[in-house]
Design an enzyme around this catalytic site. Structure first.
Site, PDB file in Angstrom:
ATOM      1  CG  ASP A 138      -2.046   1.052   1.080  1.00 47.04           C
ATOM      2  OD1 ASP A 138      -1.785   2.129   0.487  1.00 47.04           O
ATOM      3  OD2 ASP A 138      -3.165   0.789   1.538  1.00 47.04           O
ATOM      4  CB  ALA A 148     -10.944  -4.657  -5.185  1.00 48.73           C
ATOM      5  NE  ARG A 149     -16.127  -0.408  -7.349  1.00 50.14           N
ATOM      6  CZ  ARG A 149     -16.795  -0.884  -6.314  1.00 50.14           C
ATOM      7  NH1 ARG A 149     -16.611  -2.139  -5.937  1.00 50.14           N
ATOM      8  NH2 ARG A 149     -17.637  -0.134  -5.646  1.00 50.14           N
ATOM      9  CG  ASP A 186     -18.203 -10.286  -5.861  1.00 50.54           C
ATOM     10  OD1 ASP A 186     -19.183 -11.023  -6.103  1.00 50.54           O
ATOM     11  OD2 ASP A 186     -18.308  -9.210  -5.236  1.00 50.54           O
ATOM     12  CD  GLU A 240     -19.832  -5.515 -11.785  1.00 48.59           C
ATOM     13  OE1 GLU A 240     -20.793  -4.978 -11.199  1.00 48.59           O
ATOM     14  OE2 GLU A 240     -18.764  -5.789 -11.215  1.00 48.59           O
ATOM     15  CG  HIS A 250     -20.316  -5.928  -7.575  1.00 45.84           C
ATOM     16  ND1 HIS A 250     -19.850  -4.987  -8.446  1.00 45.84           N
ATOM     17  CD2 HIS A 250     -19.932  -5.487  -6.337  1.00 45.84           C
ATOM     18  CE1 HIS A 250     -19.233  -4.013  -7.787  1.00 45.84           C
ATOM     19  NE2 HIS A 250     -19.269  -4.305  -6.510  1.00 45.84           N
ATOM     20  CB  ALA A 255     -17.564  -9.585  -2.014  1.00 43.34           C
ATOM     21  N   GLY A 256     -19.786  -7.765  -0.700  1.00 45.86           N
ATOM     22  CA  GLY A 256     -20.100  -6.866   0.394  1.00 45.86           C
ATOM     23  C   GLY A 256     -21.544  -6.870   0.840  1.00 45.86           C
TER      24      GLY A 256
END
Length: 309
Positions: free
Chosen positions: A170, A232-233, A257, A262, A281, A283-284
Site C-alpha cells: 500500500d 475490489a473492482r 466477484d 457488469e 458483485h 461480496a459486500g
C-alpha cells in the site's frame, strides 16, 4: 415530486425511516433505466444508489441534487469531480460492509486452496475422486493483500487467525504506520508481493492508476499454483490475462466477484476458464451488512438534507 430517489435495492426499514421525514421514491429498477431515472431525479434533492447507477453527465445536468448516498464504498460509478463542482455531497457507507467482504475473501481462499468446491456433481453421480481432490491447507501459506485499507485489515486479522502469514502493498500507508504492527502484516513492494504470495487478494479502488494494475506481466510474476481473489473492482485485473493464466495452469484458481462490464457477458474468457468461481458483485452484501449500510446512508443523507434546509 420526490425529495429522495432510491434507484437500487435498500433495506426496507431504512427506506421507511427516510419516508417518515421525506417524500421518497423507491424503485430498485431505476438503476437500469437511465431515462426513467433522469426523469425521476429531475426535481429531487438526494439520490441513493449502489454500483449500477451511473451518476454522471446528463443525470447530474438535469437534477438539482444536494447529496448522493452510495450503498457501498466504491465510487467509480459516480463522477465525484462533477459533484464537487456542483456542491453535491457524496456519502459512501465506509466501513459498514468490511466484515462481509472479509468473510467472502476468506471463504474464497479456503475453497480455492482446498480445491474440492466442484465435486458435488461427480460424487452424486457415483464417482469417488478422493485422490484428485487432495487440496492444500491455508495454514502456513502466505497471503498477499494489494491495498491495506479497512477491508484488507479485516481480511488480515481473519487470515492470521487461520495460521496464514500476511504481507501487503500500500504506497499510501507509510512504512512506520502503526497498522502494520497492529495487524501483524509486513509491508512489501507490489512485485515482491506477487512473487512471494501463495494467494493474492485485491483491495484497491478503480482509478486510472489502478486500471489493469494486475496485467499479464504481473500475473506472470505470481508463484505457480497460487490463487487469486478480486472482490475490489472490475478493471483492476486484466480479465483476459487472468483467464489465460488459469487456462495455462500457472494459477491454480481464482474467485472473481467484480468485472469490467457488469453483468458479465456469457462470452467472457473468464466464463470458460478452469477453476474460476464467478459471483455477481455480492461480496459486500449480506443480510447483516445490507442493514448496516442502508441505515448508515439513510441517517447521513437525512442529516445532509436537514442541514441544507
Amino acid at each position: 415530486m420526490a425529495e429522495i430517489v432510491i434507484s437500487e435495492f435498500m433495506d426496507e426499514a431504512a427506506v421507511a425511516e427516510l419516508g417518515a421525514s421525506f417524500d421518497v421514491l423507491y424503485d430498485k429498477t431505476l438503476g437500469d433505466r437511465p431515462e426513467a431515472l433522469a426523469e425521476a431525479a429531475a426535481g429531487c434533492r438526494a439520490l441513493i444508489v449502489r454500483n449500477r447507477t451511473q451518476v454522471r453527465g446528463a443525470l447530474l445536468d438535469g437534477a438539482n441534487l444536494r447529496v448522493v448516498g452510495r450503498l457501498g464504498v466504491g465510487l467509480d460509478n459516480i463522477d465525484c469531480a462533477a459533484c464537487r463542482e456542483r456542491g453535491i455531497a457524496v456519502i459512501p457507507a465506509t466501513g459498514a460492509n468490511n466484515v462481509a467482504v472479509a468473510e467472502y475473501v476468506l471463504a474464497g481462499l479456503l475453497m480455492l486452496l482446498r480445491g474440492c468446491y466442484g465435486a458435488s456433481a461427480s460424487v452424486a453421480a457415483g464417482e469417488w475422486p478422493r485422490e484428485r481432490l487432495v487440496g492444500r491447507e491455508i495454514a502456513g501459506k502466505t497471503l498477499g493483500l494489494v491495498g491495506f485499507g479497512g477491508i484488507a485489515r479485516e481480511v488480515a486479522a481473519r487470515a492470521r487467525a487461520c495460521g496464514m502469514r500476511v504481507i501487503a502493498h500500500d504506497p499510501f500507508l507509510p512504512a512506520d504506520a502503526p497498522e502494520w504492527e497492529r495487524y501483524g502484516v509486513r509491508a512489501v513492494g507490489l512485485d515482491g508481493l506477487l512473487a512471494e504470495a501463495d494467494a493474492v487478494s485485491l483491495h484497491v479502488p478503480l482509478t486510472p492508476e489502478t486500471r489493469h494494475l494486475i496485467d499479464a506481466a504481473r500475473l506472470g510474476m505470481m508463484k505457480p499454483g497460487a490463487v487469486f481473489v478480486n472482490a475490489a473492482r472490475g478493471g483492476v485485473a486484466d480479465e483476459e490475462a487472468l483467464a489465460e493464466a488459469l487456462v495455462s495452469g500457472r494459477l491454480a484458481g481464482a474467485l472473481v466477484d467484480v468485472f469490467e462490464k457488469e453483468p458479465l457477458k456469457a462470452a467472457s474468457p473468464l466464463a470458460q476458464a478452469p477453476n474460476c468461481i464467478l459471483t455477481p458483485h455480492i461480496a459486500g452484501v449480506t443480510q447483516e451488512s445490507n442493514v448496516r449500510v442502508s441505515s448508515l446512508v439513510a441517517r447521513k443523507v437525512a442529516e445532509a438534507l436537514r442541514g441544507d434546509a
